[in-house]
Motif scaffolding. Structure first.
Motif, short mmCIF file in Angstrom:
data_model
loop_
_atom_site.label_atom_id
_atom_site.label_comp_id
_atom_site.label_asym_id
_atom_site.label_seq_id
_atom_site.Cartn_x
_atom_site.Cartn_y
_atom_site.Cartn_z
N GLY A 228 0.97 -1.18 -0.15
CA GLY A 228 0.15 0.05 0.17
C GLY A 228 0.95 1.39 0.06
N LEU A 229 1.97 1.26 0.66
CA LEU A 229 3.10 2.27 0.83
C LEU A 229 4.38 1.59 0.80
CD1 LEU A 229 3.99 5.13 1.26
CD2 LEU A 229 3.45 4.97 3.70
N TRP A 230 5.18 1.81 0.09
CA TRP A 230 6.54 1.43 -0.12
C TRP A 230 7.67 2.55 -0.55
CZ3 TRP A 230 9.36 -2.71 1.29
CH2 TRP A 230 10.52 -2.97 0.67
N VAL A 231 8.77 2.47 0.25
CA VAL A 231 9.97 3.40 -0.21
C VAL A 231 10.95 2.41 -0.18
CG1 VAL A 231 11.53 5.20 0.77
CG2 VAL A 231 8.99 5.32 1.43
N ASP A 232 11.62 2.55 -1.27
CA ASP A 232 12.64 1.42 -1.61
C ASP A 232 14.00 1.89 -0.94
OD1 ASP A 232 12.96 -1.04 -3.74
OD2 ASP A 232 14.95 -0.09 -3.77
N SER A 233 14.85 0.85 -0.47
CA SER A 233 16.19 1.29 -0.03
C SER A 233 17.12 1.54 -1.15
CB SER A 233 17.05 -0.22 0.33
OG SER A 233 17.12 -1.07 -0.41
N ASP A 234 16.63 1.73 -2.33
CA ASP A 234 17.26 2.63 -3.51
C ASP A 234 16.59 3.98 -3.40
OD1 ASP A 234 18.37 3.63 -5.43
OD2 ASP A 234 17.50 2.41 -6.92
N TYR A 235 17.01 4.73 -2.34
CA TYR A 235 16.27 5.68 -1.89
C TYR A 235 15.90 6.89 -3.06
CZ TYR A 235 14.48 9.72 1.02
OH TYR A 235 13.71 10.48 1.80
N GLY A 236 14.59 7.13 -3.06
CA GLY A 236 13.83 8.06 -4.29
C GLY A 236 12.97 7.23 -4.85
N LYS A 237 12.97 5.96 -4.70
CA LYS A 237 12.01 5.14 -5.48
C LYS A 237 10.91 4.53 -4.57
CE LYS A 237 15.18 3.29 -9.16
NZ LYS A 237 15.84 2.32 -9.54
N GLY A 238 9.74 4.56 -4.84
CA GLY A 238 8.59 3.90 -4.08
C GLY A 238 7.55 3.64 -4.93
N HIS A 239 6.59 2.80 -4.22
CA HIS A 239 5.22 2.82 -5.12
C HIS A 239 4.11 2.44 -3.84
CE1 HIS A 239 6.02 -1.99 -4.00
NE2 HIS A 239 4.91 -1.77 -3.71
N SER A 240 2.57 2.80 -4.47
CA SER A 240 1.75 2.37 -3.96
C SER A 240 0.77 1.66 -4.80
CB SER A 240 0.91 3.93 -3.44
OG SER A 240 -0.20 3.69 -2.53
N LYS A 241 0.48 0.54 -4.47
CA LYS A 241 -0.31 -0.41 -5.22
C LYS A 241 -1.43 -0.79 -4.69
CE LYS A 241 3.92 -1.85 -7.85
NZ LYS A 241 4.73 -2.92 -8.29
N ALA A 242 -2.64 -0.61 -5.47
CA ALA A 242 -3.81 -0.95 -4.86
C ALA A 242 -4.93 -0.99 -6.02
CB ALA A 242 -4.34 0.01 -4.05
N LYS A 243 -5.03 -2.50 -6.49
CA LYS A 243 -5.87 -2.55 -7.47
C LYS A 243 -7.16 -3.50 -7.06
CE LYS A 243 -3.19 -1.31 -11.42
NZ LYS A 243 -2.04 -1.62 -12.44
N PRO A 244 -8.13 -3.14 -6.68
CA PRO A 244 -8.63 -1.80 -6.31
C PRO A 244 -8.13 -1.16 -5.11
CG PRO A 244 -10.60 -2.96 -6.13
CD PRO A 244 -9.44 -3.98 -6.30
N ARG A 245 -8.05 -2.05 -4.28
CA ARG A 245 -7.70 -1.55 -2.82
C ARG A 245 -6.52 -2.29 -2.02
NH1 ARG A 245 -10.30 3.13 -0.25
NH2 ARG A 245 -11.91 3.66 -1.93
N CYS A 246 -5.88 -1.62 -1.20
CA CYS A 246 -4.76 -2.39 -0.52
C CYS A 246 -5.29 -3.38 0.61
CB CYS A 246 -3.91 -1.47 0.38
SG CYS A 246 -3.00 -2.20 1.79
N THR A 247 -4.83 -4.52 0.70
CA THR A 247 -5.68 -5.88 1.15
C THR A 247 -5.75 -5.50 2.90
OG1 THR A 247 -3.59 -6.95 1.23
CG2 THR A 247 -4.98 -7.48 -0.25
N THR A 248 -4.52 -4.88 3.25
CA THR A 248 -4.39 -4.78 4.64
C THR A 248 -5.12 -3.59 5.34
OG1 THR A 248 -1.98 -5.48 4.54
CG2 THR A 248 -2.67 -4.51 6.63
N TYR A 249 -5.27 -2.39 4.52
CA TYR A 249 -5.90 -1.14 4.93
C TYR A 249 -7.22 -0.64 4.10
CZ TYR A 249 -1.55 -0.81 7.69
OH TYR A 249 -0.40 -1.30 8.64
N ASN A 250 -7.28 -1.30 3.08
CA ASN A 250 -8.55 -0.85 2.33
C ASN A 250 -8.16 0.45 1.69
OD1 ASN A 250 -10.92 -1.54 0.88
ND2 ASN A 250 -12.04 -0.36 2.02
N SER A 251 -7.08 0.81 1.58
CA SER A 251 -6.64 2.13 1.07
C SER A 251 -6.42 1.97 -0.52
CB SER A 251 -5.21 2.84 1.58
OG SER A 251 -4.29 1.61 1.20
N PRO A 252 -6.88 3.13 -1.07
CA PRO A 252 -6.61 3.24 -2.67
C PRO A 252 -5.14 3.55 -3.09
CG PRO A 252 -7.47 5.26 -2.12
CD PRO A 252 -7.24 4.28 -0.84
N GLN A 253 -4.65 3.67 -4.29
CA GLN A 253 -3.43 4.15 -4.59
C GLN A 253 -3.16 5.72 -4.00
OE1 GLN A 253 -2.05 3.56 -8.83
NE2 GLN A 253 -1.37 5.89 -8.45
N LEU A 254 -2.17 5.64 -3.19
CA LEU A 254 -2.02 7.09 -2.56
C LEU A 254 -1.36 8.05 -3.36
CD1 LEU A 254 -1.40 5.33 1.16
CD2 LEU A 254 -3.47 6.34 0.32
#
Length: 476
Positions: free
Chosen positions: A378-404
């Motif tokens: 739902g929220l990811w900050v990669d150790s290769d700092y500066g990259k990240g993702h927010s994946k939710a199709k359609p919702r994050c399973t843990t928090y029911n969040s959309p793409q943030l």
């Protein structure tokens, strides 16, 4: 004064302690003094009245004028026995006391008639557009009066993001809770044109505690009445958390005042009194090692980031971050968005993938994540700092969040981490952690090259604004 009137008035008066009654008397006396000529000072207290002009003069600096007019309309809406409601343009002592009693001590049923008149001067249903304007005025007034009274506890309008978009975002979030009698929730342009009757607004006020809390703050701090007495609830005392670690550092937080208030209200009650800055990419550099070194073993935290498209979002981690290849945390964790919309997304019960932090591992993903699963957070900050993702199709399973984020795979613009509540003892002098503590490989490499002593320079102590403590005490 008739018996019915005096009984009702006395019942309202009895809700206040003697020192509270004295405080209300003092403010009403000041207002009626501004309203009347010198000759009227000999009149009895019940004969004294307050004009709109007097109320405006008294609140010119602490409150925006449109909120003063709304307070006046609310007071004027209270009918006096034996008199036609609304005939007089002046506020009697009974109206003033009943207004205070209903809005500060009453339930939703007692508040609703006054709130309806504060939304619209005319009786009958109100449009969504009018409710939106009232709610935005209310939030603007809370920010303004707390800033004016120096009650922002270390936050201010200079070290936080501009509040204008935050006001609109918080108002939209509160309005999204409006439900018609059939349970439907109008949205967008339809919401603006929908008529809402009193029973619907009463239900909304009952279910959305911020409306009553904000009104209480506006009355107490705006009129400077009952603002220092002990009947204030934790909701008011912890409306804004104390702010530590930002003073004198030239940093403007990614948070605005309305979003701080809203996110703080969703934290566990024991963590709402203080936020302390642990990490800022603008202060500490754009480095995953620096991030880990500043946030590990510091207790519960709020993480907030901004992508290069201007979207602002984050999460609350209920436990200390630990660098390890397993999920951690519990169901108090949540994700949130701040811009372009303000919302909190809580756990669904689907899985326990609340929070994850890993660094320097060959086999497991390295980075900071919340919700979802590896490669699909739902929220990811990669150790290769500066990259990240927010994946939710359609919702994050843990928090029911959309793409943030604006894009599923985003580029990070800035990031902050705030410890919330009191820091754990292990985060004190003895337990200060650097990346050298959480990454044994880095420590070993330094020792092999004979540089272990120099590594101490990488350890940065936790900043405590000790000189702010007195201010915090005063605020409470």
């Amino acid at each position: 004064m008739g018996n019915a009137e005096s009984n009702a008035y006395q019942n309202h008066l009895c809700r206040f302690l003697p020192e509270e009654q004295s405080d209300i008397d003092g403010v009403f006396g000041t207002l009626s003094g501004l309203s009347s000529s010198a000759g009227a000072k000999n009149g009895k207290a019940t004969k004294k009245t307050v004009t709109l002009a007097a109320l405006q003069a008294y609140t010119r600096e602490p409150l925006p004028e449109q909120m003063t007019v709304r307070l006046y309309n609310g007071m004027k809406s209270i009918g006096l026995t034996g008199k036609s409601s609304g005939l007089s343009e002046q506020i009697a002592k009974e109206q003033f006391v009943i207004f205070m009693s209903n809005l500060l001590k009453g339930n939703a049923d007692e508040k609703i008639t006054i709130i309806m008149r504060m939304i619209s001067k005319t009786e009958g249903p109100v449009k969504g557009k009018q409710i939106q304007e009232f709610t935005e005025d209310l939030i603007v007034s809370v920010v303004h009066v707390l800033s004016y009274r120096k009650e922002l506890k270390g936050w201010n309008l200079e070290n936080t993001r501009d509040s204008a978009s935050g006001v609109k975002a918080l108002a939209s979030q509160l309005l999204s809770e409006l439900k018609l009698a059939d349970g439907t929730k109008p949205v967008g342009p339809q919401l603006m044109e929908t008529n809402f009757d009193q029973s619907v607004i009463e239900d909304w006020v009952y279910r959305v505690p911020q409306i009553s809390i904000f009104l209480s703050v506006v009355i107490r701090q705006g009129l400077h009445v009952l603002h220092s007495l002990p009947d204030q609830t934790k909701d008011i005392l912890n409306l804004v958390p104390g702010c530590k670690g930002i003073k004198g550092r030239g940093l403007v937080s990614l948070f605005d005042i309305p979003s701080i208030i809203y996110i703080n209200s969703h934290l566990p009650a024991e963590l709402q009194h203080k936020w302390q800055l642990l990490f800022s990419s603008r202060l500490h550099g754009e480095s995953f090692s620096q991030l880990c070194g500043h946030i590990v073993n510091k207790g519960p935290c709020v993480v907030i980031l901004k992508d290069v498209d201007g979207y602002i979002f984050g999460g609350f981690a209920s436990h200390s971050w630990e660098a390890k290849p397993q999920f951690q945390g519990d169901n108090r964790c949540f994700l949130f968005s701040v811009f372009p919309s303000l919302a909190v997304y809580t756990y669904t019960g689907y899985n326990d993938h609340y929070m994850y932090l890993n660094h320097g591992q060959q086999t497991m993903p390295n980075g900071l994540g919340m919700g979802g699963q590896h490669g699909y957070f739902g929220l990811w900050v990669d150790s290769d700092y500066g990259k990240g993702h927010s994946k939710a199709k359609p919702r994050c399973t843990t928090y029911n969040s959309p793409q943030l984020s604006a894009k599923e795979d985003f580029t990070l613009d800035a990031m902050e981490v705030w410890a919330v509540g009191d820091l754990p003892e292990s985060a004190g002098t003895k337990g200060k952690k650097s990346i050298l503590d959480v990454d044994p490989e880095a420590q070993a490499l330094l020792e092999m090259t004979g540089k272990s002593r120099q590594s101490e320079g990488l350890r940065e102590p936790i900043e405590e604004d000790d000189d702010d403590d007195d201010d915090d005490d005063d605020d409470n």
